[in-house]
Design a protein around this motif. Structure first.
Motif, mmCIF file in Angstrom:
data_model
loop_
_atom_site.group_PDB
_atom_site.id
_atom_site.type_symbol
_atom_site.label_atom_id
_atom_site.label_comp_id
_atom_site.label_asym_id
_atom_site.label_seq_id
_atom_site.Cartn_x
_atom_site.Cartn_y
_atom_site.Cartn_z
ATOM 1 N N VAL A 33 -1.833 6.012 0.217
ATOM 2 C CA VAL A 33 -2.451 7.504 -0.389
ATOM 3 C C VAL A 33 -3.815 7.645 0.141
ATOM 4 C CG1 VAL A 33 -3.195 6.367 -2.320
ATOM 5 C CG2 VAL A 33 -2.534 8.539 -2.580
ATOM 6 N N ASP A 65 0.858 -1.321 -0.041
ATOM 7 C CA ASP A 65 -0.131 0.080 -0.057
ATOM 8 C C ASP A 65 0.732 1.314 0.014
ATOM 9 O OD1 ASP A 65 -2.083 2.130 0.679
ATOM 10 O OD2 ASP A 65 -3.331 0.418 1.207
ATOM 11 N N LEU A 71 -10.524 -6.238 -7.743
ATOM 12 C CA LEU A 71 -11.749 -5.480 -7.439
ATOM 13 C C LEU A 71 -12.150 -4.828 -8.652
ATOM 14 C CD1 LEU A 71 -13.240 -5.831 -4.529
ATOM 15 C CD2 LEU A 71 -11.152 -6.893 -4.786
HETATM 16 N N1 LIG Z 1 -15.652 -0.058 -0.371
HETATM 17 C C1 LIG Z 1 -16.903 -0.271 -1.086
HETATM 18 O O1 LIG Z 1 -17.916 -0.170 -1.003
HETATM 19 C C2 LIG Z 1 -16.457 -0.725 -2.615
HETATM 20 C C3 LIG Z 1 -17.366 -1.102 -3.318
HETATM 21 C C4 LIG Z 1 -17.136 -1.787 -4.544
HETATM 22 C C5 LIG Z 1 -15.542 -2.007 -4.952
HETATM 23 N N2 LIG Z 1 -14.698 -1.700 -3.960
HETATM 24 C C6 LIG Z 1 -13.342 -1.775 -4.514
HETATM 25 O O2 LIG Z 1 -12.543 -2.427 -3.648
HETATM 26 C C7 LIG Z 1 -11.223 -1.901 -3.524
HETATM 27 C C8 LIG Z 1 -11.091 -1.648 -2.017
HETATM 28 O O3 LIG Z 1 -11.717 -0.517 -1.696
HETATM 29 P P1 LIG Z 1 -11.971 0.178 -0.263
HETATM 30 O O4 LIG Z 1 -13.301 0.636 0.048
HETATM 31 O O5 LIG Z 1 -11.152 -0.592 0.728
HETATM 32 O O6 LIG Z 1 -10.810 1.405 -0.659
HETATM 33 P P2 LIG Z 1 -9.797 2.278 0.348
HETATM 34 O O7 LIG Z 1 -9.535 3.405 -0.147
HETATM 35 O O8 LIG Z 1 -10.343 1.954 1.974
HETATM 36 O O9 LIG Z 1 -8.500 1.350 -0.040
HETATM 37 C C9 LIG Z 1 -7.750 1.310 -1.291
HETATM 38 C C10 LIG Z 1 -6.380 1.215 -0.857
HETATM 39 O O10 LIG Z 1 -5.404 1.218 -1.715
HETATM 40 C C11 LIG Z 1 -4.322 2.130 -1.561
HETATM 41 N N3 LIG Z 1 -4.033 2.442 -2.852
HETATM 42 C C12 LIG Z 1 -4.764 3.306 -3.837
HETATM 43 N N4 LIG Z 1 -3.827 3.556 -5.067
HETATM 44 C C13 LIG Z 1 -2.695 2.835 -4.756
HETATM 45 C C14 LIG Z 1 -1.389 2.809 -5.460
HETATM 46 N N5 LIG Z 1 -1.423 3.316 -6.763
HETATM 47 N N6 LIG Z 1 -0.406 2.045 -4.875
HETATM 48 C C15 LIG Z 1 -0.596 1.549 -3.661
HETATM 49 N N7 LIG Z 1 -1.598 1.652 -2.862
HETATM 50 C C16 LIG Z 1 -2.591 2.251 -3.428
HETATM 51 C C17 LIG Z 1 -5.043 3.079 -0.654
HETATM 52 O O11 LIG Z 1 -3.856 3.913 0.020
HETATM 53 C C18 LIG Z 1 -6.049 2.340 0.246
HETATM 54 O O12 LIG Z 1 -5.154 1.926 1.498
HETATM 55 C C19 LIG Z 1 -11.099 -0.680 -4.444
HETATM 56 O O13 LIG Z 1 -10.697 -1.184 -5.613
HETATM 57 C C20 LIG Z 1 -12.694 -0.474 -4.787
HETATM 58 O O14 LIG Z 1 -12.932 0.122 -6.085
HETATM 59 C C21 LIG Z 1 -15.097 -1.072 -2.698
#
Ligand SMILES: NC(=O)c1ccc[n+]([C@@H]2O[C@H](COP(=O)([O-])OP(=O)(O)OC[C@H]3O[C@@H](n4cnc5c(N)ncnc54)[C@H](O)[C@@H]3O)[C@@H](O)[C@H]2O)c1
Ligand SMILES: NC(=O)c1ccc[n+]([C@@H]2O[C@H](COP(=O)([O-])OP(=O)(O)OC[C@H]3O[C@@H](n4cnc5c(N)ncnc54)[C@H](O)[C@@H]3O)[C@@H](O)[C@H]2O)c1
Lengths: 407, 407
Positions: free
Chosen positions: A45, A42, A153
């Motif tokens: 960001v 991670d 995802l």
């Molecule tokens: N939360 C939801 O309701 C939901 C619903 C559908 C899909 N998703 C998908 O699930 C995944 C996780 O969602 P979440 O809610 O945990 O999001 P989140 O933002 O809490 O977690 C994403 C993590 O990825 C890291 N990240 C982002 N870009 C990065 C990069 N270039 N390099 C390294 N790390 C990076 C961020 O620091 C963060 O910790 C995402 O792909 C999101 O699109 C989430």
């Protein structure tokens, strides 16, 4: 029953990109608990976005370093950590070569639709970050760990709201007397959702051209905060976003109810989507991992358990509030998004159930506990962050340099 | 008849992104000749690719500055020129604000599939350059010239080779008793073709969310070199790529025939695609421009005139060669791409004809003239550049630092 346990007791080496985030952290602990070897990648960001927007998770989350140490103390299990950006290929190469995963779970993207609609710079950042990051992951797998299963995802938002049933990734079409099974047509409606559509197309190609094995999880909206592992200790607590940029529907409503803010229903409230409990998210990931795609296979699962309209959710939260003695009001605010507010919606979601998912349905118990978490941390709520702050139509090229509520 | 002349004699202010390229240069002159006010925007990066790969157009092209000056001398018409990268928003903002186009034609992308499959860096460059460039164009239109009609070049390759008829952009699907008209499913098979799929999805959203007007031209493979304007003077001559990276099917075959190199048919040669004459490209652009999309409308036209298999093309070039006394051989080389070599293919292409296109069909005359151009410049051919140099399966993360034939 062994249903859903795939290759029996085989333990996996799972690298979780985005493992410090909402879904990623809960998944990392769940898999570690189940005996898999887990590494977190991670860039952190997401924490930077909070700093820049002046927002905060409702629940006070510890640093990744402290979280990992606490998990080690409590479980005896080590989580490897690689801090860096998957868009930086040298970094990703180093991480992949040193951990040698047999499974990569890719949560590591910018995942807020409103964030992607704030200004041109963030729209471009979102598509660059997500599309190029995923390209790098595909190349890293091809070059360094070609047998590695990619679990990526996606989002149910890729499909939009077509007037026909939504299938899981593919649809069989008969047209002018001929038949083919083709990728399900995509109609995403934010630069974030579009980035996931782009990823899906890139993945399908990489599986076909290079024989990679990938599972695309088109996830619905996740709600809830606790999983058995994250609730073991406050240092392990998961994030819960309630602000107008990163907060998602049901989580936001519970926090609004807890602080006596009217539930912010956008427009008519007829927008229907798929939802799931965070405890099902971690289980779905586990099921996809222990029952991997085959080499060359590009699988798509729709990952949600129930459909609700926004009005349905408002009614459920209102009822749960009453039980806890909280009076909940609803306010229909102008819809900042461009989306249909009344539409047909019927999306298939049987493949994960076939693999063994036993859904946690959104019942009173969950709502009570989520509301109670919200009440517990109510003093951390910044009311200024609650209203929607980003308009799909007003997005411009001028950078937004202050927190959304001040726009 | 006034069919195809749209708003009668209304002249447009057309900004051509990629106006120094193969299609863009011919289009710029054609539109200027027809009395439209034309500006060219180009970073000239295509000329850099040639330098870096050690390749050259068969026809000796003049610098953009000389081309524009010669056109002014011969026609009296001025072509405005903006040299810069559309991925640089400050540059694009300046160009759009100063020219104030009512039409933007977007040819300005990295357009070679093999180039996008050379190494990770070029795959990433291609998707970044194309997707971010187009996002910038969408934002520039929204902010500075919201009424401006965007005419965007896509490719027939976005559709892949489905086992059903290919429609123009959208398909009406009846499924489980319900019906909707949805974007035609996309199955692209190179990082370049995928970038066009991504662009199309982004465009559809921008039209819906912001009310922009856009036409997506899913163009087939273009052949030929002369248009009435580019053949007026050798300084105006258009580029003709024949190398394994940027050369396209029929153009390559003609050059191969001219220098006595066997025609390089990839695999079985059953790959069927849509083709069109460069003289029809410029006319299609004109038709799309003078009959613009409406605000909020996202239109898709399939821009080609005839379908041929690679074997069909080889046979036609062989026959034309015989007429000119050239003995043409064919060699089936290993297919460097991942694609079906025998497949159903039937793509609709009536919308541009309805607007008034009168196709130049691939006849003896065209083939003779194209072969003759190839013979004229045969001494400029570098035989080392003729073979396919890029393998879809062997692409890796190590940068290719020498010219393809030396790989
Ligand atoms: N939360 C939801 O309701 C939901 C619903 C559908 C899909 N998703 C998908 O699930 C995944 C996780 O969602 P979440 O809610 O945990 O999001 P989140 O933002 O809490 O977690 C994403 C993590 O990825 C890291 N990240 C982002 N870009 C990065 C990069 N270039 N390099 C390294 N790390 C990076 C961020 O620091 C963060 O910790 C995402 O792909 C999101 O699109 C989430
Ligand atoms: N030639 C064909 O057979 C064919 C077929 C289908 C579609 N197309 C599409 O038509 C368009 C034009 O194709 P072409 O054959 O003329 O290609 P070309 O490479 O000859 O021309 C493209 C031009 O765009 C410029 N360019 C690229 N990226 C740029 C950027 N970021 N900023 C500014 N300028 C940039 C290049 O310098 C070049 O002059 C492309 O979008 C291509 O995908 C071409």
């Amino acid at each position: 029953s062994l249903v859903g346990e795939g290759n029996g007791s085989k333990k996996k080496k799972v690298m979780i990109l985005g493992g410090d985030g909402y879904c990623g952290w809960a998944t990392a602990l769940h898999l570690s608990k189940k005996g898999h070897e887990v590494a977190i990648v991670d860039s952190l960001v997401r924490r930077l976005f909070d700093e820049q927007l002046g927002t905060q998770t409702l629940t006070p989350i510890a640093s990744l370093q402290k979280r990992v140490k606490k998990w080690k103390d409590l479980s005896g299990e080590t989580l490897d950590v690689y801090i860096g950006d998957v868009c930086n290929f040298e970094f990703l190469e180093h991480a992949v070569k040193s951990f040698e995963p047999d499974t990569i779970v890719h949560f590591g993207e910018q995942r807020s639709a409103p964030y992607s609609m704030m200004d041109r710079d963030r729209a471009v950042f979102t598509q660059h970050n997500n599309v190029i990051g995923t390209l790098n992951v595909l190349f890293a797998i091809k070059e360094f760990v070609p047998e590695c299963h990619l679990v990526k995802l996606g989002t149910m938002g890729e499909y939009g709201t077509p007037n026909i049933d939504i299938e899981e990734g593919f649809i069989t079409i008969t047209h002018n007397g001929r038949t083919d099974t083709l990728p399900y047509p995509k109609q995403a409606s934010s630069f974030y959702h579009l980035s996931k559509v782009h990823d899906s197309h890139n993945l399908a190609f990489a599986c076909k051209a290079w024989g990679l094995a990938a599972t695309d999880l088109n996830q619905g909206v996740v709600y809830g905060v606790h999983t058995p592992e994250t609730s073991l200790d406050e240092v392990l607590i998961n994030r819960l976003d309630y602000d107008g940029v990163f907060g998602t529907a049901l989580n936001r409503f519970c926090v609004q109810a807890a602080v006596g803010h009217p539930l912010t229903v956008y427009g008519k409230g007829g927008q229907t989507r798929g939802y799931l409990d965070i405890r099902d998210t971690v289980r779905c990931l586990e099921l996809a991992i222990i029952n991997p795609a085959k080499p060359g296979e590009f699988r798509v699962f729709n990952q949600f358990t129930e459909q609700f309209s926004v009005n349905d959710l408002a009614a459920l939260v209102t009822k749960a509030g009453q039980k806890l003695g909280i009076e909940v009001k609803t306010a229909h605010v102008q819809n900042p998004r461009v989306e249909a507010e009344e539409h047909y919606y019927n999306a298939k979601h049987s493949k994960l159930v076939e693999l063994g998912l036993e859904p946690h349905y959104l019942g009173d118990a969950l709502l009570d506990s989520l509301l109670n978490v919200a009440v517990t941390y109510a003093d951390r709520v910044d009311n200024e962050q609650i209203l929607p702050a980003v308009s799909w139509k007003k997005i411009g090229t001028k950078p937004k340099t202050v927190k959304p509520s001040g726009l």
